[in-house]
Design a protein around this motif. Structure first.
Motif, PDB file in Angstrom:
ATOM      1  N   UNK A 284     -11.508  13.417   9.710  1.00 28.21           N
ATOM      2  CA  UNK A 284     -10.755  14.205   8.731  1.00 28.21           C
ATOM      3  C   UNK A 284     -11.589  15.235   7.968  1.00 28.21           C
ATOM      4  N   UNK A 285     -12.838  15.425   8.389  1.00 33.53           N
ATOM      5  CA  UNK A 285     -13.656  16.444   7.731  1.00 33.53           C
ATOM      6  C   UNK A 285     -13.047  17.830   7.833  1.00 33.53           C
ATOM      7  N   UNK A 286     -12.502  18.154   8.990  1.00 31.96           N
ATOM      8  CA  UNK A 286     -11.933  19.494   9.166  1.00 31.96           C
ATOM      9  C   UNK A 286     -10.550  19.622   8.550  1.00 31.96           C
ATOM     10  N   UNK A 287     -10.015  18.509   8.070  1.00 32.61           N
ATOM     11  CA  UNK A 287      -8.806  18.563   7.244  1.00 32.61           C
ATOM     12  C   UNK A 287      -9.149  18.801   5.783  1.00 32.61           C
ATOM     13  N   UNK A 288     -10.451  18.844   5.475  1.00 28.26           N
ATOM     14  CA  UNK A 288     -10.877  19.046   4.097  1.00 28.26           C
ATOM     15  C   UNK A 288     -10.994  17.769   3.292  1.00 28.26           C
ATOM     16  N   UNK A 289     -10.927  16.616   3.972  1.00 30.21           N
ATOM     17  CA  UNK A 289     -11.014  15.325   3.287  1.00 30.21           C
ATOM     18  C   UNK A 289     -12.393  14.724   3.523  1.00 30.21           C
ATOM     19  N   UNK A 290     -13.067  14.362   2.435  1.00 28.16           N
ATOM     20  CA  UNK A 290     -14.366  13.703   2.534  1.00 28.16           C
ATOM     21  C   UNK A 290     -14.179  12.192   2.366  1.00 28.16           C
ATOM     22  N   UNK A 291     -14.972  11.424   3.112  1.00 28.44           N
ATOM     23  CA  UNK A 291     -14.890   9.965   3.054  1.00 28.44           C
ATOM     24  C   UNK A 291     -16.310   9.406   2.962  1.00 28.44           C
TER      25      UNK A 291
ATOM     26  N   UNK B 232      -2.284   6.984   2.312  1.00 24.82           N
ATOM     27  CA  UNK B 232      -2.617   8.110   1.432  1.00 24.82           C
ATOM     28  C   UNK B 232      -3.065   9.364   2.166  1.00 24.82           C
ATOM     29  N   UNK B 233      -3.392   9.270   3.447  1.00 25.74           N
ATOM     30  CA  UNK B 233      -4.155  10.346   4.078  1.00 25.74           C
ATOM     31  C   UNK B 233      -3.420  11.692   4.064  1.00 25.74           C
ATOM     32  N   UNK B 234      -2.112  11.699   4.265  1.00 23.52           N
ATOM     33  CA  UNK B 234      -1.431  13.001   4.290  1.00 23.52           C
ATOM     34  C   UNK B 234      -1.465  13.676   2.928  1.00 23.52           C
ATOM     35  N   UNK B 235      -1.417  12.878   1.866  1.00 23.41           N
ATOM     36  CA  UNK B 235      -1.497  13.442   0.518  1.00 23.41           C
ATOM     37  C   UNK B 235      -2.911  13.937   0.227  1.00 23.41           C
ATOM     38  N   UNK B 236      -3.900  13.225   0.730  1.00 20.13           N
ATOM     39  CA  UNK B 236      -5.288  13.652   0.543  1.00 20.13           C
ATOM     40  C   UNK B 236      -5.580  14.926   1.335  1.00 20.13           C
ATOM     41  N   UNK B 237      -4.969  15.069   2.499  1.00 19.60           N
ATOM     42  CA  UNK B 237      -5.117  16.307   3.270  1.00 19.60           C
ATOM     43  C   UNK B 237      -4.512  17.483   2.497  1.00 19.60           C
ATOM     44  N   UNK B 238      -3.349  17.261   1.906  1.00 20.88           N
ATOM     45  CA  UNK B 238      -2.705  18.321   1.121  1.00 20.88           C
ATOM     46  C   UNK B 238      -3.575  18.740  -0.061  1.00 20.88           C
ATOM     47  N   UNK B 239      -4.232  17.769  -0.683  1.00 18.96           N
ATOM     48  CA  UNK B 239      -5.026  18.047  -1.890  1.00 18.96           C
ATOM     49  C   UNK B 239      -6.475  18.400  -1.573  1.00 18.96           C
ATOM     50  N   UNK B 240      -6.882  18.287  -0.285  1.00 21.81           N
ATOM     51  CA  UNK B 240      -8.303  18.433   0.086  1.00 21.81           C
ATOM     52  C   UNK B 240      -9.133  17.455  -0.757  1.00 21.81           C
TER      53      UNK B 240
ATOM     54  N   UNK C  42       0.835  -1.206   0.000  1.00 19.37           N
ATOM     55  CA  UNK C  42       0.000   0.000   0.000  1.00 19.37           C
ATOM     56  C   UNK C  42       0.868   1.253   0.000  1.00 19.37           C
ATOM     57  N   UNK C  43       1.911   1.246   0.809  1.00 12.98           N
ATOM     58  CA  UNK C  43       2.832   2.391   0.835  1.00 12.98           C
ATOM     59  C   UNK C  43       3.517   2.574  -0.527  1.00 12.98           C
ATOM     60  N   UNK C  44       3.929   1.476  -1.143  1.00 16.28           N
ATOM     61  CA  UNK C  44       4.572   1.564  -2.448  1.00 16.28           C
ATOM     62  C   UNK C  44       3.605   2.108  -3.504  1.00 16.28           C
ATOM     63  N   UNK C  45       2.350   1.713  -3.425  1.00 16.44           N
ATOM     64  CA  UNK C  45       1.336   2.207  -4.354  1.00 16.44           C
ATOM     65  C   UNK C  45       1.204   3.712  -4.263  1.00 16.44           C
ATOM     66  N   UNK C  46       1.088   4.216  -3.056  1.00 17.84           N
ATOM     67  CA  UNK C  46       0.926   5.657  -2.872  1.00 17.84           C
ATOM     68  C   UNK C  46       2.177   6.399  -3.332  1.00 17.84           C
ATOM     69  N   UNK C  47       3.339   5.865  -2.992  1.00 16.99           N
ATOM     70  CA  UNK C  47       4.601   6.496  -3.409  1.00 16.99           C
ATOM     71  C   UNK C  47       4.723   6.527  -4.925  1.00 16.99           C
TER      72      UNK C  47
END
Length: 256
Positions: A172-179, A125-133, A70-75
């Motif tokens: 993570x709603x207040x991080x701008x990430x919807x799930x 993926x979550x930190x990248x999704x936070x960066x991208x909202x 999973x980490x390799x996929x995101x990278x």
């Protein structure tokens, strides 16, 4: 169809080699996305990729039941496209049998792919999704909203995905990430072919589903794309049945 909703966006789809995952990958590509096709079978991924724009497509073979994969996929997605906007956690398996029939290996196989895979990819993926909202769309099931005969292992895994979706949305709603999650009923795929070939069983499904048929992958893909898009910008924490009206019933058979 708006063919520009995902222009310049980067979308990862797990289990993209067939069924709902393939349908979702094709839908996002048609709407302008850069698409990462992830799955365990290289040949299936390459078959899907042949029909897509090579400049906007990355094939990445992996097993999401392993966190390192999973980490390799995101990278790999970030290395190729620079960001991640949408993660579609679709990879899944569905061994059947009662608790005294199905094996311990069946339990571990379901949990490691259907549940651990969702957790691993989301965590990676979550930190990248936070960066991208950005957003996550999980593929749960009507089996995550209610029980089935002879599918308790699958019910347990999909029930966990359903509630994990809610909790992740809250965190993570207040991080701008919807799930969000889609909860399909019977959908045409390699996984369900034996069921689709059983005419007696299909007659029962057609009786119970108000729209009178099994879903096609495109039916589910359209809803996944909606939930990932800005059209759903105020929708999070939802487990949306995409079931032809199956869950509208109280379970009683037709009276006429």
């Amino acid at each position: 169809m708006d063919t520009s909703r995902f222009t310049s966006k980067v979308v990862i789809v797990t289990g993209a080699g067939s069924g709902i995952g393939e349908g979702a990958a094709r839908r996002f590509a048609a709407e302008g996305a850069n698409v990462v096709l992830a799955g365990r079978t290289q040949e299936k991924l390459e078959r899907v990729a042949r029909d897509l724009d090579a400049e906007r497509t990355l094939v990445h073979r992996c097993d999401v039941s392993r966190y390192a994969d999973a980490e390799d996929l995101i990278a790999a997605a970030v290395a190729r496209f620079g960001r991640i906007d949408v993660l579609v956690n679709n990879a899944g398996v569905a061994p059947t049998g009662r608790i005294d029939e199905a094996s311990l290996d069946d339990w571990h196989t379901i949990m490691s792919t259907d549940l651990d895979g969702v957790f691993y990819c989301s965590r990676a993926a979550i930190r990248h999704l936070i960066e991208a909202k950005g957003s996550i769309v999980n593929v749960s099931s009507v089996s995550g909203l209610g029980g089935d005969w002879g599918m308790s292992f699958y019910n347990a895994a999909k029930g966990a995905v359903t509630n994990f979706t809610r909790a992740l949305a809250m965190d993570h709603g207040r991080d701008g990430v919807r799930v969000n999650a889609v909860c399909p009923s019977l959908t045409a795929s390699d996984l369900t072919q034996d069921m689709l070939d059983n005419e007696q069983l299909m007659a029962k499904f057609r009786e119970r589903i108000p729209l009178g048929r099994a879903a096609q992958p495109d039916d589910i893909a359209a809803v996944i794309a909606f939930l990932a898009s800005d059209d759903a910008r105020f929708v999070t924490g939802v487990n949306l049945p995409v079931d032809g009206g199956l869950s509208a019933s109280n379970g009683q058979p037709p009276q006429a």
